[in-house]
Motif scaffolding. Structure first.
Motif, PDB file in Angstrom:
ATOM      1  N   GLY A 209      67.561  86.910  63.108  1.00  0.00           N
ATOM      2  CA  GLY A 209      66.864  88.173  62.870  1.00  0.00           C
ATOM      3  C   GLY A 209      67.312  88.844  61.586  1.00  0.00           C
ATOM      4  N   ALA A 210      68.652  88.836  61.351  1.00  0.00           N
ATOM      5  CA  ALA A 210      69.154  89.442  60.109  1.00  0.00           C
ATOM      6  C   ALA A 210      68.626  88.692  58.882  1.00  0.00           C
ATOM      7  N   ARG A 211      68.618  87.347  58.968  1.00  0.00           N
ATOM      8  CA  ARG A 211      68.100  86.556  57.833  1.00  0.00           C
ATOM      9  C   ARG A 211      66.624  86.852  57.577  1.00  0.00           C
ATOM     10  N   GLN A 212      65.847  86.905  58.650  1.00  0.00           N
ATOM     11  CA  GLN A 212      64.425  87.199  58.489  1.00  0.00           C
ATOM     12  C   GLN A 212      64.221  88.606  57.912  1.00  0.00           C
ATOM     13  N   ALA A 213      65.073  89.569  58.387  1.00  0.00           N
ATOM     14  CA  ALA A 213      64.953  90.929  57.861  1.00  0.00           C
ATOM     15  C   ALA A 213      65.293  90.972  56.373  1.00  0.00           C
TER      16      ALA A 213
END
Length: 309
Positions: A209-213
């Motif tokens: 999720g952090a990478r996608q954000a």
């Protein structure tokens, strides 16, 4: 005379009672789902079916009625030694039915006791070839083997064994404690594995999720920068086109330059203002422009001066 009459009456009463007793013993009623064996002079004569029947007094003898319904017999716990030399206590329940009353009467003395003993010996043979874990987890297999052996052995007795069930298999207390500890340890191990798997999946999803954000934020910033650059480029292009389409001269540019200079001093943090060297040139241009306008008014020239680009 009176004594003879009294004696005759007594004899008649005795004969009447005897006849009634004989008739009662001759007429028998067999209930439904029952069967009776009739022996004539000590020898098997016939099997009585449900209903009314008449026996020959003092010649025929009716044996106790047999129950033809399916019967359930629960035997007490039997100690059985498994293949790994552990003694377990096993409770059994046998479902059987009398199918041939004559065989059940003459082929075996006590068929219930015979079924119990046969169940015990067969159970020891079957469970003796299994270890404790197999005995605890193979109830259906044990039931099937017991039923097959019992049904085959009791067939000549006029009995059909329909089902054999193991009510309980109880290992020794020490083995029960060990099994409970093992099961507890296994449950704790599975719980730890599930917790670790959950933590792992949570970390993976959080990182994903952090990478996608971050990717989306970077893409948004890049798109915003592109849009800002496109807007500034279009604004500059429009200003450039407007300036060229207006065909400004040096005097107009000098005037616009002077209007822009005060903006350089805006803000509370500006304590020093450096005057550009181009300011004198701009002032000269503006002064020349105003001087030319004054001369034209003096000379009475009605036409405005022409600006050269």
């Amino acid at each position: 005379m009176e004594s003879n009459s009294l004696g005759l009456i007594i004899v008649l009463v005795v004969l009447a009672v005897f006849v009634i007793v004989v008739l009662l013993r001759s007429v028998r009623i067999v209930p439904q789902a029952r069967a009776g064996i009739v022996e004539r002079l000590g020898k098997y004569n016939r099997t009585l079916n449900p209903g009314l029947t008449i026996l020959i007094p003092f010649v025929d003898r009716l044996l106790p009625l047999l129950d033809l319904r399916e019967q359930v017999v629960s035997f007490p716990p039997q100690p059985v030694i498994t293949e790994d030399n552990l003694v377990v206590s096993i409770d059994t329940v046998v479902y059987f039915q009398v199918t041939e009353p004559r065989a059940a009467t003459y082929e075996i003395a006590n068929y219930i006791q015979a079924v119990e003993q046969l169940t015990t010996t067969t159970l020891r043979n079957v469970v003796g070839g299994l270890n404790l874990e197999e005995a605890l987890t193979s109830r259906d297999q044990i039931n099937g083997q017991l039923r097959g052996v019992l049904d085959e052995a009791t067939g000549k007795w006029g009995i059909r064994v329909s089902r054999v069930e193991l009510k309980a298999i109880e290992p020794p207390l020490s083995i029960q404690d060990s099994m409970e500890k093992q099961m507890r340890a296994e449950r704790d191990r599975r719980a730890a594995i599930l917790t670790a798997e959950g933590t792992k999946q949570s970390s993976i999803l959080t990182a994903e999720g952090a990478r996608q954000a971050s990717i989306l934020e970077a893409e948004g910033d890049a798109q915003a920068a592109i849009l800002r650059a496109d807007g500034e480029s279009q604004a500059i292009q429009k200003v450039f086109d407007a300036i060229h389409s207006g065909r400004p001269d040096d005097k107009l540019l000098a005037y616009q330059y002077l209007q822009t200079l005060p903006k350089l001093a805006e803000g509370t943090s500006n304590t020093l203002w450096v005057i550009p060297s181009e300011l004198t040139e701009a002032l000269k241009g503006i002064g020349g422009a105003f001087g030319g306008v004054a001369d034209s008014h003096k000379s009475g020239d009605s036409e405005p001066p022409q600006h050269q680009v």
